[in-house]
Design a protein around this motif. Structure first.
Motif, mmCIF file in Angstrom:
data_model
loop_
_atom_site.group_PDB
_atom_site.id
_atom_site.type_symbol
_atom_site.label_atom_id
_atom_site.label_comp_id
_atom_site.label_asym_id
_atom_site.label_seq_id
_atom_site.Cartn_x
_atom_site.Cartn_y
_atom_site.Cartn_z
ATOM 1 N N VAL A 85 65.854 58.568 48.054
ATOM 2 C CA VAL A 85 65.375 58.547 49.440
ATOM 3 C C VAL A 85 64.671 59.862 49.790
ATOM 4 N N LEU A 86 65.292 60.999 49.476
ATOM 5 C CA LEU A 86 64.766 62.282 49.956
ATOM 6 C C LEU A 86 63.502 62.754 49.253
ATOM 7 N N VAL A 87 63.367 62.525 47.961
ATOM 8 C CA VAL A 87 62.158 63.005 47.275
ATOM 9 C C VAL A 87 60.913 62.292 47.812
ATOM 10 N N PRO A 88 60.889 60.951 47.871
ATOM 11 C CA PRO A 88 59.698 60.315 48.460
ATOM 12 C C PRO A 88 59.505 60.639 49.944
ATOM 13 N N LEU A 89 60.595 60.749 50.696
ATOM 14 C CA LEU A 89 60.483 61.108 52.110
ATOM 15 C C LEU A 89 59.876 62.498 52.263
ATOM 16 N N THR A 90 60.320 63.428 51.444
ATOM 17 C CA THR A 90 59.763 64.786 51.468
ATOM 18 C C THR A 90 58.293 64.767 51.088
ATOM 19 N N ALA A 91 57.955 64.003 50.065
ATOM 20 C CA ALA A 91 56.554 63.910 49.629
ATOM 21 C C ALA A 91 55.674 63.359 50.752
ATOM 22 N N LEU A 92 56.138 62.303 51.392
ATOM 23 C CA LEU A 92 55.380 61.712 52.502
ATOM 24 C C LEU A 92 55.252 62.701 53.659
ATOM 25 N N ALA A 93 56.341 63.365 54.001
ATOM 26 C CA ALA A 93 56.313 64.342 55.095
ATOM 27 C C ALA A 93 55.386 65.509 54.772
ATOM 28 N N ALA A 94 55.391 65.956 53.531
ATOM 29 C CA ALA A 94 54.530 67.078 53.133
ATOM 30 C C ALA A 94 53.059 66.708 53.285
ATOM 31 N N VAL A 95 52.687 65.534 52.793
ATOM 32 C CA VAL A 95 51.287 65.110 52.903
ATOM 33 C C VAL A 95 50.911 64.941 54.376
ATOM 34 N N ALA A 96 51.781 64.312 55.144
ATOM 35 C CA ALA A 96 51.492 64.114 56.570
ATOM 36 C C ALA A 96 51.339 65.454 57.287
ATOM 37 N N CYS A 97 52.214 66.405 56.984
ATOM 38 C CA CYS A 97 52.157 67.711 57.663
ATOM 39 C C CYS A 97 50.943 68.537 57.256
ATOM 40 N N VAL A 98 50.531 68.437 56.016
ATOM 41 C CA VAL A 98 49.403 69.250 55.578
ATOM 42 C C VAL A 98 48.081 68.728 56.135
ATOM 43 N N VAL A 99 48.012 67.438 56.469
ATOM 44 C CA VAL A 99 46.761 66.902 57.010
ATOM 45 C C VAL A 99 46.787 66.683 58.519
ATOM 46 N N TRP A 100 47.958 66.714 59.114
ATOM 47 C CA TRP A 100 48.086 66.410 60.539
ATOM 48 C C TRP A 100 48.766 67.582 61.252
ATOM 49 N N PRO A 101 47.994 68.494 61.828
ATOM 50 C CA PRO A 101 48.552 69.702 62.446
ATOM 51 C C PRO A 101 49.576 69.423 63.548
ATOM 52 N N ALA A 102 49.357 68.409 64.362
ATOM 53 C CA ALA A 102 50.305 68.129 65.452
ATOM 54 C C ALA A 102 51.681 67.763 64.896
ATOM 55 N N LEU A 103 51.715 66.986 63.840
ATOM 56 C CA LEU A 103 52.990 66.625 63.215
ATOM 57 C C LEU A 103 53.636 67.847 62.581
ATOM 58 N N ARG A 104 52.826 68.669 61.928
ATOM 59 C CA ARG A 104 53.340 69.887 61.299
ATOM 60 C C ARG A 104 54.015 70.786 62.335
ATOM 61 N N ARG A 105 53.405 70.917 63.497
ATOM 62 C CA ARG A 105 53.998 71.751 64.549
ATOM 63 C C ARG A 105 55.301 71.139 65.058
ATOM 64 N N ARG A 106 55.368 69.826 65.136
ATOM 65 C CA ARG A 106 56.595 69.156 65.627
ATOM 66 C C ARG A 106 57.728 69.253 64.614
ATOM 67 N N ILE A 107 57.403 69.086 63.346
ATOM 68 C CA ILE A 107 58.437 69.121 62.307
ATOM 69 C C ILE A 107 58.870 70.557 62.015
ATOM 70 N N GLY A 108 57.908 71.459 61.986
ATOM 71 C CA GLY A 108 58.208 72.878 61.802
ATOM 72 C C GLY A 108 59.017 73.174 60.554
ATOM 73 N N VAL A 109 60.077 73.936 60.727
ATOM 74 C CA VAL A 109 60.900 74.407 59.614
ATOM 75 C C VAL A 109 61.701 73.275 58.956
ATOM 76 N N LEU A 110 61.766 72.123 59.605
ATOM 77 C CA LEU A 110 62.486 70.993 59.007
ATOM 78 C C LEU A 110 61.846 70.536 57.698
ATOM 79 N N LEU A 111 60.540 70.728 57.545
ATOM 80 C CA LEU A 111 59.864 70.322 56.314
ATOM 81 C C LEU A 111 60.418 71.073 55.097
ATOM 82 N N PRO A 112 60.421 72.406 55.081
ATOM 83 C CA PRO A 112 60.993 73.079 53.907
ATOM 84 C C PRO A 112 62.506 72.866 53.778
ATOM 85 N N ILE A 113 63.202 72.650 54.877
ATOM 86 C CA ILE A 113 64.644 72.370 54.788
ATOM 87 C C ILE A 113 64.867 71.022 54.112
#
Length: 172
Positions: free
Chosen positions: A20-48
């Motif tokens: 569950v976590l590896v694909p979820l992390t992969a999806l979140a990483a791609v979404a955050c790197v291309v979508w600044p608004a999502l990146r700002r909302r997720i913040g430090v939760l992405l590397p955690i």
């Protein structure tokens, strides 16, 4: 380290965390790197999230090694264990990428700091981040799938009937 959890082999439980976590992390990483608004909302939760996925990989592998010594050796099991050892570098790269995505947009000196207009070197850095993230995300998800498929084959191939067995009065 882990042998059993609640009387069950820990590997069969921990593997679900990785799946569950590896694909979820992969999806979140791609979404955050291309979508600044999502990146700002997720913040430090992405590397955690990426760190939790990374830590889950060797725990699951260690639990798998414990289980490996307690089941019959087969070619399918050997293939699964060989593949299982290949996920840690992908999960590590994904974690590093998630940390970089978070840091490069957080540090005031970065050309990609949130609130800045992207231009020149910032555009090239953004493209490099996107490409590396997509490559690491695709690689980690692909390896997770390959390992899971080989594990399912090792555990279940030839161990169930094609037709359902009668079980008395069952409502199917």
């Amino acid at each position: 380290m882990f042998g059993k959890i609640a009387g069950l082999p820990a590997h069969v439980l921990l593997v679900h965390v990785v799946v569950v976590l590896v694909p979820l992390t992969a999806l979140a990483a791609v979404a955050c790197v291309v979508w600044p608004a999502l990146r700002r909302r997720i913040g430090v939760l992405l590397p955690i999230l990426a760190l939790v996925a990374l830590v889950a990989v060797p725990l699951t592998t260690q639990a798998g090694e414990w289980l490996e010594h307690r089941v019959p050796e087969t070619a399918a099991l050997h293939a699964h264990t060989r593949l299982g050892d290949s996920l840690l570098p992908w999960a590590g790269g994904l974690f590093l990428m998630c940390a970089v995505i978070w840091l490069v947009h957080r540090l005031p000196a970065s050309p990609l700091a949130d609130g800045r207009t992207v231009s020149g070197g910032g555009t090239m850095l953004r493209v490099v981040l996107i490409v590396l993230t997509v490559v690491l995300a695709a690689g980690s998800v692909t390896q997770t799938y390959r390992i899971g498929d080989s594990g399912a084959r090792a555990a279940w191939q030839g161990r169930f009937a094609s037709n359902a067995a009668p079980h008395g009065d069952r409502d199917d």
